[in-house]
Design a protein around this motif. Structure first.
Motif, PDB file in Angstrom:
ATOM      1  N   PRO A 312       0.780  -1.243   0.123  1.00 19.56           N
ATOM      2  CA  PRO A 312      -0.072  -0.117  -0.026  1.00 19.56           C
ATOM      3  C   PRO A 312       0.934   1.340  -0.127  1.00 19.56           C
ATOM      4  CG  PRO A 312       0.120  -1.066   2.012  1.00 19.56           C
ATOM      5  CD  PRO A 312       0.792  -2.118   1.370  1.00 19.56           C
ATOM      6  N   GLY A 313       2.354   1.114   0.355  1.00 18.12           N
ATOM      7  CA  GLY A 313       3.117   2.307   0.328  1.00 18.12           C
ATOM      8  C   GLY A 313       2.911   2.808   1.899  1.00 18.12           C
ATOM      9  N   CYS A 314       3.815   3.550   2.316  1.00 20.72           N
ATOM     10  CA  CYS A 314       3.677   4.150   3.588  1.00 20.72           C
ATOM     11  C   CYS A 314       4.810   5.269   3.715  1.00 20.72           C
ATOM     12  CB  CYS A 314       4.150   3.064   4.655  1.00 20.72           C
ATOM     13  SG  CYS A 314       5.692   2.611   4.703  1.00 20.72           S
ATOM     14  N   CYS A 357       9.578  -0.778  -0.963  1.00 22.04           N
ATOM     15  CA  CYS A 357      10.657  -0.158  -0.514  1.00 22.04           C
ATOM     16  C   CYS A 357      11.184  -1.629  -0.146  1.00 22.04           C
ATOM     17  CB  CYS A 357      10.681   0.304   0.959  1.00 22.04           C
ATOM     18  SG  CYS A 357      10.300  -0.274   2.333  1.00 22.04           S
ATOM     19  N   VAL A 359      11.839  -3.026   2.824  1.00 20.82           N
ATOM     20  CA  VAL A 359      11.488  -4.033   4.170  1.00 20.82           C
ATOM     21  C   VAL A 359      10.723  -5.306   3.611  1.00 20.82           C
ATOM     22  CG1 VAL A 359       9.470  -3.821   5.723  1.00 20.82           C
ATOM     23  CG2 VAL A 359      10.966  -1.748   5.367  1.00 20.82           C
ATOM     24  N   ASN A 360       9.527  -5.077   2.734  1.00 22.17           N
ATOM     25  CA  ASN A 360       9.133  -6.444   2.143  1.00 22.17           C
ATOM     26  C   ASN A 360       9.163  -6.726   0.679  1.00 22.17           C
ATOM     27  OD1 ASN A 360       7.701  -6.807   4.702  1.00 22.17           O
ATOM     28  ND2 ASN A 360       5.994  -5.803   4.415  1.00 22.17           N
ATOM     29  N   GLY A 361       9.799  -5.618   0.195  1.00 19.91           N
ATOM     30  CA  GLY A 361      10.123  -5.712  -1.253  1.00 19.91           C
ATOM     31  C   GLY A 361      10.577  -7.068  -1.830  1.00 19.91           C
TER      32      GLY A 361
HETATM   33  S1  SF4 Z   1       7.024  -2.626   1.387  1.00 20.47           S
HETATM   34 FE1  SF4 Z   1       7.907  -0.712   2.176  1.00 20.47          FE
HETATM   35  S2  SF4 Z   1       6.720   1.014   1.262  1.00 20.47           S
HETATM   36 FE2  SF4 Z   1       5.536  -0.623   1.028  1.00 20.47          FE
HETATM   37  S3  SF4 Z   1       4.196  -0.761   2.955  1.00 20.47           S
HETATM   38 FE3  SF4 Z   1       5.958  -2.024   3.219  1.00 20.47          FE
HETATM   39  S4  SF4 Z   1       7.322  -0.683   4.322  1.00 20.47           S
HETATM   40 FE4  SF4 Z   1       5.962   0.685   3.371  1.00 20.47          FE
END
Ligand code: SF4
Length: 425
Positions: A312-314, A357, A359-361
């Motif tokens: 979802p983006g953050c 990003c 983190v989970n990318g």
């Molecule tokens: S993958 Fe990164 S940008 Fe996407 S929701 Fe998770 S922490 Fe936020």
């Protein structure tokens, strides 16, 4: 210590066994019900008299993935236009059956316009709208006889907004005689189900085979719809058409339809579905097809289009590039599908991850067929791309979107054209 937990087994209940209808046009045939795939339907909102505009909208709905398209047949002029619509679709190479939606005058239109009766692949009959009193049975019989003569399946489509009033009165009288009368909601549900099943039994008595009958009982409240269809599925084995009527506009219509239909599909109920969305002004009619497909695909019941998995983006998302890329790839995949589905069998099962990003990318990207993680706010301006779980490239600079799209295209060509070769050998 040994765990006492049972293994978690996700998935829907086995599909309820229903009879299977054959929907034909020209040399084509598709099956509905039984063990056939759950089919997506839609309906035009053009004036059927305008054969060209209607054919163009049918094409748009079929290109989006609608496997049957219903058109209004409400006047002699509309009935006269139906063969021209069929011919135009055949000229344009649109392989989709047409369903005629009849109310009030269907018996005369089908009698007076045999070419219309022939060109349609299926008739929708609303037993609440086929005439009152003695005319009801006669006009219903005339429509069923036409379906028998032309070898067409029918949908007996009951709707709570146009319930057969004589039947409702009978069910209400029966209810009044109960020592503990049912609620009005239960009486309504009983009347809907009784109307559908009694009409189907009448059609069978007239000579229409039971496997050529599809039933629907549409209401506009989620819990009512679930209750009605659960009971309908218990009481008969006709193929069932699901849909929440008058679902509404925008997210309300999508959420309400999804909530209702997902519960039923999870229980193995439903052979075909239509999502009755009110289009936002200027919105594409095809949205109802996309929602229907996405319900089936996200539930793991069918695959239509490669899925984009996006976060979802953050606050870590560094720019709008991430949303733009997710949207671009989603649109790209959908526009390619009419071509890809014949060129690259199996491509509809592909997953593409577009993540904001690291983190989970990378984790999501590794699980997808192909995935990209865009740089988050404090990360170096690099976008790693994973292909089949392996880091393949790192994209940088201003053309990340174009380069990633080209990688997706190249992945599809390599991975799925091999399947075509294998299938053909
Ligand atoms: S993958 Fe990164 S940008 Fe996407 S929701 Fe998770 S922490 Fe936020």
């Amino acid at each position: 210590m040994k765990s006492e937990n049972q293994p978690i087994t996700p998935g829907s209940a086995p599909r309820k066994n229903t009879r299977q209808a054959k929907v034909k046009w020209g040399d084509n045939v598709i099956t509905l019900g039984g063990n056939a795939a759950i089919l997506v339907q839609s309906m035009t909102n053009t004036d059927t008299v305008d054969a060209m505009a209607t054919a163009i909208q049918v094409k748009a709905l079929a290109d989006a993935g609608s496997e049957l398209v219903r058109i209004t047949v409400n006047t002699p002029e509309a009935a006269a236009a139906v063969p021209a619509i069929r011919e135009q679709l055949d000229r344009m190479g649109v392989p989709v059956p047409l369903v005629g939606d009849f109310h009030y005058n269907g018996h005369t239109l089908l009698r007076d316009y045999p070419a219309c009766a022939e060109a349609l692949s299926k008739y929708r009959i609303n037993p609440g709208n086929v005439g009152m009193g003695a005319k009801h049975d006669l006009q219903f019989s005339q429509m069923i006889e036409t379906a028998c003569n032309y070898d067409k399946p029918i949908r007996i489509g009951v709707n709570w907004g146009s319930l057969d009033q004589a039947l409702l009165a009978r069910i209400m009288d029966e209810n009044a005689a109960r020592s503990e009368p049912w609620t009005p909601q239960s009486v309504m549900a009983e009347a809907l189900i009784t109307s559908a099943i009694e009409s189907a039994q009448k059609a069978e008595k007239i000579g229409l085979p039971g496997n050529q009958i599809i039933l629907s009982c549409k209401v506009s409240a989620v819990q009512d719809l679930i209750g009605v269809y659960r009971e309908l599925a218990k009481r008969c084995d006709y193929a069932l058409h699901l849909g929440l009527t008058e679902a509404g506009m925008g997210s309300r219509g999508i959420v309400a339809s999804t909530a209702a239909l997902s519960v039923l599909l999870q229980e193995g109920i439903g052979d075909t579905l239509r999502i009755s969305l009110t289009p936002e002004p200027g919105a594409a009619r095809e949205n109802e097809v996309i929602v229907a497909q996405e319900i089936l695909q996200t539930m793991g019941l069918r695959n239509f289009t490669p899925m984009v998995i996006a976060c979802p983006g953050c606050g870590r998302t560094s720019s709008t590039l991430f949303q733009e890329l997710a949207s671009r790839i989603q649109g790209y995949l959908r526009t390619q599908m009419p071509k890809w589905k014949t060129q690259y069998p199996g491509v509809e099962e592909m997953n593409v991850a577009v993540m904001g990003c690291i983190v989970n990318g990378p984790g999501e990207s590794k699980h997808a067929n192909i995935g990209i993680s865009l740089p988050g706010s404090d990360e170096s301006p690099a976008a790693p791309v994973y292909v089949d779980g392996i880091k393949m490239r790192t994209l940088r600079g201003e053309h990340i979107a174009e380069e990633f799209q080209a990688m997706v295209q190249s992945y599809v060509e390599q991975r799925y054209s091999n399947r075509l070769i294998l299938q053909n050998t």
